[in-house]
Design an enzyme around this catalytic site. Structure first.
Site, PDB file in Angstrom:
ATOM      1  N   THR A 232       1.754   3.395  14.401  1.00 19.02           N
ATOM      2  CA  THR A 232       1.546   2.617  12.910  1.00 19.02           C
ATOM      3  C   THR A 232       2.452   1.643  12.310  1.00 19.02           C
ATOM      4  O   THR A 232       3.869   1.517  12.385  1.00 19.02           O
ATOM      5  CB  THR A 232       1.874   3.651  11.998  1.00 19.02           C
ATOM      6  OG1 THR A 232       0.450   4.664  12.690  1.00 19.02           O
ATOM      7  CG2 THR A 232       1.279   2.868  10.409  1.00 19.02           C
TER       8      THR A 232
ATOM      9  N   THR B 256      -0.087 -10.583  20.545  1.00 20.10           N
ATOM     10  CA  THR B 256       0.603  -9.083  20.794  1.00 20.10           C
ATOM     11  C   THR B 256      -0.083  -9.041  21.375  1.00 20.10           C
ATOM     12  O   THR B 256      -1.119  -8.631  21.078  1.00 20.10           O
ATOM     13  CB  THR B 256       1.077  -8.805  19.070  1.00 20.10           C
ATOM     14  OG1 THR B 256       0.277  -8.539  18.832  1.00 20.10           O
ATOM     15  CG2 THR B 256       1.857  -9.831  18.670  1.00 20.10           C
TER      16      THR B 256
ATOM     17  N   ASN C 226       1.062  -1.450  -0.156  1.00 16.55           N
ATOM     18  CA  ASN C 226      -0.223   0.046  -0.346  1.00 16.55           C
ATOM     19  C   ASN C 226       1.250   1.172  -0.078  1.00 16.55           C
ATOM     20  O   ASN C 226       1.597   1.326   0.454  1.00 16.55           O
ATOM     21  CB  ASN C 226      -0.991   0.212   1.335  1.00 16.55           C
ATOM     22  CG  ASN C 226      -2.172  -0.997   0.628  1.00 16.55           C
ATOM     23  OD1 ASN C 226      -2.435  -1.354   0.348  1.00 16.55           O
ATOM     24  ND2 ASN C 226      -2.004  -1.255   2.584  1.00 16.55           N
ATOM     25  N   ALA C 227       0.163   2.767  -0.294  1.00 15.41           N
ATOM     26  CA  ALA C 227       0.760   3.653  -0.216  1.00 15.41           C
ATOM     27  C   ALA C 227      -0.320   3.939   1.003  1.00 15.41           C
ATOM     28  O   ALA C 227      -1.363   4.546   1.160  1.00 15.41           O
ATOM     29  CB  ALA C 227       0.454   4.010  -1.370  1.00 15.41           C
TER      30      ALA C 227
ATOM     31  N   ASP D   4       3.182  -5.353  12.551  1.00 11.60           N
ATOM     32  CA  ASP D   4       4.224  -6.141  11.531  1.00 11.60           C
ATOM     33  C   ASP D   4       5.706  -5.369  11.761  1.00 11.60           C
ATOM     34  O   ASP D   4       6.235  -6.625  11.043  1.00 11.60           O
ATOM     35  CB  ASP D   4       3.484  -4.675   9.998  1.00 11.60           C
ATOM     36  CG  ASP D   4       2.389  -5.169   9.985  1.00 11.60           C
ATOM     37  OD1 ASP D   4       1.194  -6.110   9.608  1.00 11.60           O
ATOM     38  OD2 ASP D   4       1.231  -3.558   9.245  1.00 11.60           O
TER      39      ASP D   4
ATOM     40  N   GLU E 139      -5.116  -9.053   3.706  1.00 12.53           N
ATOM     41  CA  GLU E 139      -5.330  -8.018   2.929  1.00 12.53           C
ATOM     42  C   GLU E 139      -5.173  -8.146   2.050  1.00 12.53           C
ATOM     43  O   GLU E 139      -5.542  -7.328   0.773  1.00 12.53           O
ATOM     44  CB  GLU E 139      -4.363  -6.828   3.499  1.00 12.53           C
ATOM     45  CG  GLU E 139      -4.804  -5.884   4.282  1.00 12.53           C
ATOM     46  CD  GLU E 139      -3.795  -4.689   5.204  1.00 12.53           C
ATOM     47  OE1 GLU E 139      -3.955  -4.308   5.599  1.00 12.53           O
ATOM     48  OE2 GLU E 139      -3.101  -4.965   3.906  1.00 12.53           O
TER      49      GLU E 139
ATOM     50  N   GLY F 185       0.659  -5.272  23.116  1.00 15.22           N
ATOM     51  CA  GLY F 185       0.773  -3.479  23.028  1.00 15.22           C
ATOM     52  C   GLY F 185       1.721  -3.647  23.683  1.00 15.22           C
ATOM     53  O   GLY F 185       2.560  -4.074  24.300  1.00 15.22           O
TER      54      GLY F 185
END
Length: 302
Positions: free
Chosen positions: A249, A221, A12-13, A253, A140, A223
């Site tokens: 963000t 996960t 993605n952009a 990943d 995705e 956080g």
């Protein structure tokens, strides 16, 4: 190939806007930013794994539009093999990201070219999948592409699934995950998809329930609370370094990519998770997704 990670996933952009706080429905707030950077869960995880020393190939697609170049820039500079990335008619995938002052984000994803990563397209790259040490998948791309990637895994290939977002995929493909990687919210949605929703949202209960459903291993996960690794009857808590987050963000990943890199080297689930927690924490101290990922020369937080 030994130590080779093949990622089948999105590119993605990222259009990122910074705000004091997230808006309420119907509310307009002033923001800043608006720059385009490289993103997509597949590309993010591929870059993170490559920067942690893995030999990485990505199978995916971009559009024939101006966003394709910034979306793939860091893939190429980090050494990811992009021979499996097609250029197709239409737009590149786009993520619109809003980041609040406390570092929390909300994201809307427009699939674009990622919708063309079908079973037929993935099958063209079957040889690479069969030779991989680790195949890394997310949510995705189309479910048929996801399922074909799992089906083409070699007998010695480990399938690592980070089903984010949680989308409907074939049960038999999903259960090939070893491990399944998810956050608490995603774990609950996966259990519901498997037909066994859980009343509890306690991480240990979620992990046990997923193991009971048939997963060989699970990594949750959590956080700033770290992670849990579940394998058989054992559940191990993985701490994360104490940091002041700037932008979360892509931090998940970064964790997934670093985990895959260590897993491909032969590390245990626990050792891979301990390293990944430090990489994810490092990523949360910088802006953006791929731009915040550490290389082997960077000092990770403890």
């Amino acid at each position: 190939m030994p130590n080779r990670v093949v990622v089948v996933g999105s590119i993605n952009a990222d259009l990122t806007v910074h705000v004091h706080r997230h808006p309420q429905p119907g509310e307009t707030l002033p923001g800043s930013g608006g720059a385009i950077s490289a993103g997509g869960k597949g590309a993010n995880q591929a870059v993170a794994a490559a920067l942690q020393g893995a030999e990485v190939a990505l199978i995916g697609a971009v559009g024939r539009d101006p966003y394709a170049t910034p979306a793939t820039e860091r893939l190429r500079t980090s050494g990811v093999d992009c021979s499996g990335v097609a250029e197709v008619d239409g737009p590149t995938g786009l993520a619109v990201i809003t980041v609040s002052r406390d570092g929390e984000n909300s994201i809307i994803v427009v699939p674009g070219a990622n919708a063309t990563v079908t079973g037929e397209y993935v099958e063209r790259h079957a040889a690479a999948l069969r030779e991989a040490a680790v195949i890394l998948l997310q949510g995705e791309i189309p479910a048929e592409g996801f399922a074909r990637a799992v089906a083409e895994a070699g007998p010695r290939t480990r399938v690592l699934i980070n089903l984010a977002p949680v989308v409907p995929v074939p049960r038999e493909a999903l259960l090939r995950a070893d491990p399944l990687m998810a956050n608490e919210h995603e774990a609950g949605l996966i259990l519901a998809q498997l037909g066994h929703p859980l009343d509890s949202d306690a991480p240990e209960d979620l992990a046990r329930a997923l193991i009971t459903e048939g997963f060989a291993s699970v990594v949750l996960t959590l956080g700033k609370r770290g992670a849990l690794v579940a394998h058989g009857e054992e559940i191990t808590s993985i701490p994360t370094p104490a940091i002041t987050p700037v932008d979360t963000t892509g931090a998940g990943d970064a964790f997934a990519g670093a985990f895959a890199a260590r897993l491909a080297e032969g590390a245990s689930l626990i050792d891979a998770a301990r390293h990944a927690a430090r990489v994810g924490a490092y990523a949360a101290t910088g802006h953006g997704a791929q731009a915040s990922y550490p290389g082997l020369e960077d000092e990770l937080p403890r």
